[in-house]
Design an enzyme around this catalytic site. Structure first.
Site, short mmCIF file in Angstrom:
data_model
loop_
_atom_site.label_atom_id
_atom_site.label_comp_id
_atom_site.label_asym_id
_atom_site.label_seq_id
_atom_site.Cartn_x
_atom_site.Cartn_y
_atom_site.Cartn_z
N PRO A 99 50.88 50.14 -38.12
CA PRO A 99 50.45 48.98 -38.91
C PRO A 99 51.35 47.79 -38.61
CG PRO A 99 50.76 50.93 -40.30
CD PRO A 99 51.35 51.24 -38.96
N LEU A 100 50.76 46.68 -38.22
CA LEU A 100 51.53 45.50 -37.81
C LEU A 100 51.14 44.33 -38.71
CD1 LEU A 100 51.05 45.95 -33.95
CD2 LEU A 100 53.16 46.35 -35.23
N THR A 101 52.04 43.97 -39.61
CA THR A 101 51.75 42.91 -40.56
C THR A 101 51.53 41.59 -39.84
OG1 THR A 101 53.12 44.02 -42.21
CG2 THR A 101 52.63 41.70 -42.60
N CYS A 184 59.31 48.99 -45.54
CA CYS A 184 59.30 47.56 -45.21
C CYS A 184 60.65 46.94 -45.53
CB CYS A 184 58.20 46.85 -45.99
SG CYS A 184 58.11 45.07 -45.66
N LYS A 223 55.60 56.43 -45.39
CA LYS A 223 56.37 55.84 -44.28
C LYS A 223 57.73 55.39 -44.81
CE LYS A 223 55.87 52.70 -40.35
NZ LYS A 223 57.19 52.03 -40.35
N ASN A 287 58.76 56.84 -35.14
CA ASN A 287 58.49 55.41 -34.98
C ASN A 287 59.76 54.69 -34.52
OD1 ASN A 287 57.80 52.65 -37.23
ND2 ASN A 287 57.17 52.91 -35.12
N ARG A 327 55.47 47.27 -31.43
CA ARG A 327 55.65 46.01 -30.68
C ARG A 327 55.18 46.12 -29.24
NH1 ARG A 327 61.83 45.20 -31.67
NH2 ARG A 327 61.69 47.49 -31.71
#
Length: 357
Positions: A99-101, A184, A223, A287, A327
């Site tokens: 998941p990439l904000t 986060c 996560k 991750n 990324r």
């Protein structure tokens, strides 16, 4: 045993009758209470009427006391709610877009799927914004038909809000899993007691996970990061508990909150935690710092690269179920094609296939 001077009924019919009598008794008491409240406001129409009502109420309360005195609560057969049966997630060896904000939007995910990505997850959505009905937040939960295995990521520090969001998502959306973001590192999130801040409050983290898993039939992934500070890793102490909290899998970022995205991810620690997760039956997704197909293969299948240390699980470590691509996908989304091709070629090698068996 005696109840109100009579024998306790033993047959099903008389037991049902006794139960109905108890229900009527309780209803009568409630009616008396309502009458007393009305009389306190309006006053009784006649003194004898007030006296009779009080006497009847006293008798009913005495009978209710006798009911509780004779009830056998210790030996009562009270069946608790059955645990929710959730479908099992199969992430083993699958390519997974993290998941990439702000950048992992639906069009980008479609592109990655077309290039070989098998598991996708929506951008992080805030539980409070979802409950407020913000259209921009609900848009983050949309799924494209091409996404074969899709989940939504939700972030929040309040168990009641997370439970309601889990229920809404389960009822309103067609998805495969829910991801709780407890890793986060953004200040505005941590200052609200969500994200990585939950790593400093294990009891609150447990409440959030239990509240979420208890209100949905979907599998729930948690996560997390290594810990909040560099010198205090806590993931290895939390993972053994998460299975009992209802989690279906754990994703571990090999950095602390203090690190953010600086310095290298600690894959030795990730493998150690994978061994712990394996011992309690939890899949663990790694991750951090996977920038090429070769690195993905080394992270997910070190045994196929002559690194069999800890492959059997336990404290020494184990292979992760799969590794997220974050990324690197922004730089070269075709990395998923390379992973699929490399993995297929390695499986075709009889030596590697024998080692991996």
């Amino acid at each position: 045993a005696e109840f109100a001077g009579t024998d306790v009924p033993t047959t099903a019919a008389t037991a049902t009758a006794a139960h109905m009598s108890d229900v009527a008794l309780i209803a009568s008491i409630q009616n008396d209470q309502q009458q007393r409240q009305q009389q306190q406001l309006l006053g009784p129409s006649h003194p004898q009427q007030h006296t009779a009502a009080a006497a009847a109420s006293t008798g009913n309360v005495a009978a209710l006391d006798a009911l509780y005195d004779t009830a056998d609560f210790a030996n009562a057969d009270v069946a608790g709610p059955e645990p929710r049966r959730k479908p099992r997630l199969d992430f083993a060896g699958k390519t997974y877009l993290a998941p990439l904000t702000t950048v992992g939007n639906l069009p980008f995910r479609r592109l990655c799927v077309s290039l070989g990505c098998e598991v996708t997850c929506g951008e992080m959505a805030l539980a409070t914004n979802i409950l407020q009905g913000q259209a921009s937040e609900w848009a983050l939960l949309k799924r494209h038909p091409s996404e074969r295995l899709f989940g939504v990521q939700v972030c929040g520090g309040y168990p009641d809000a997370m439970s309601r969001v889990a229920q809404l998502v389960d009822e309103q959306l067609h998805i495969d899993f829910i991801d709780i973001n407890c890793g986060c590192p953004i200040d505005i999130i941590c200052n609200r007691g969500a994200g990585s801040a939950l790593l400093r409050r294990p009891q609150k983290l447990e409440e959030v996970v239990r509240a979420t898993t208890g209100c949905t039939d979907l599998p729930v992934i948690v996560k997390i990061r290594k810990g909040y500070f560099d010198d205090s890793d806590v993931a290895h102490t939390l993972i053994p508990e998460m299975a009992s909290w209802g989690a279906a899998a754990v994703t571990l970022h090999g950095r602390s909150r203090q690190q953010r995205y600086s310095r290298a991810a600690d894959w030795d620690y990730i493998r150690r935690c994978a061994g712990i997760a394996h011992s309690v039956g939890l899949p663990l997704i790694g991750n951090g710092d996977v920038f090429s197909p070769t690195e993905w293969e080394e992270r997910v299948n070190p045994i196929s690269n002559n690194d069999s240390s800890g492959a059997n699980g336990g404290e020494q470590g184990a292979n992760v179920t799969t590794a997220m691509i974050g990324r690197a996908a922004l730089i070269k989304p075709w990395i998923f094609t390379g992973i699929v091709q490399l993995h297929s070629s390695l499986l075709a090698d009889p030596v590697v296939a024998m080692r991996s068996a």
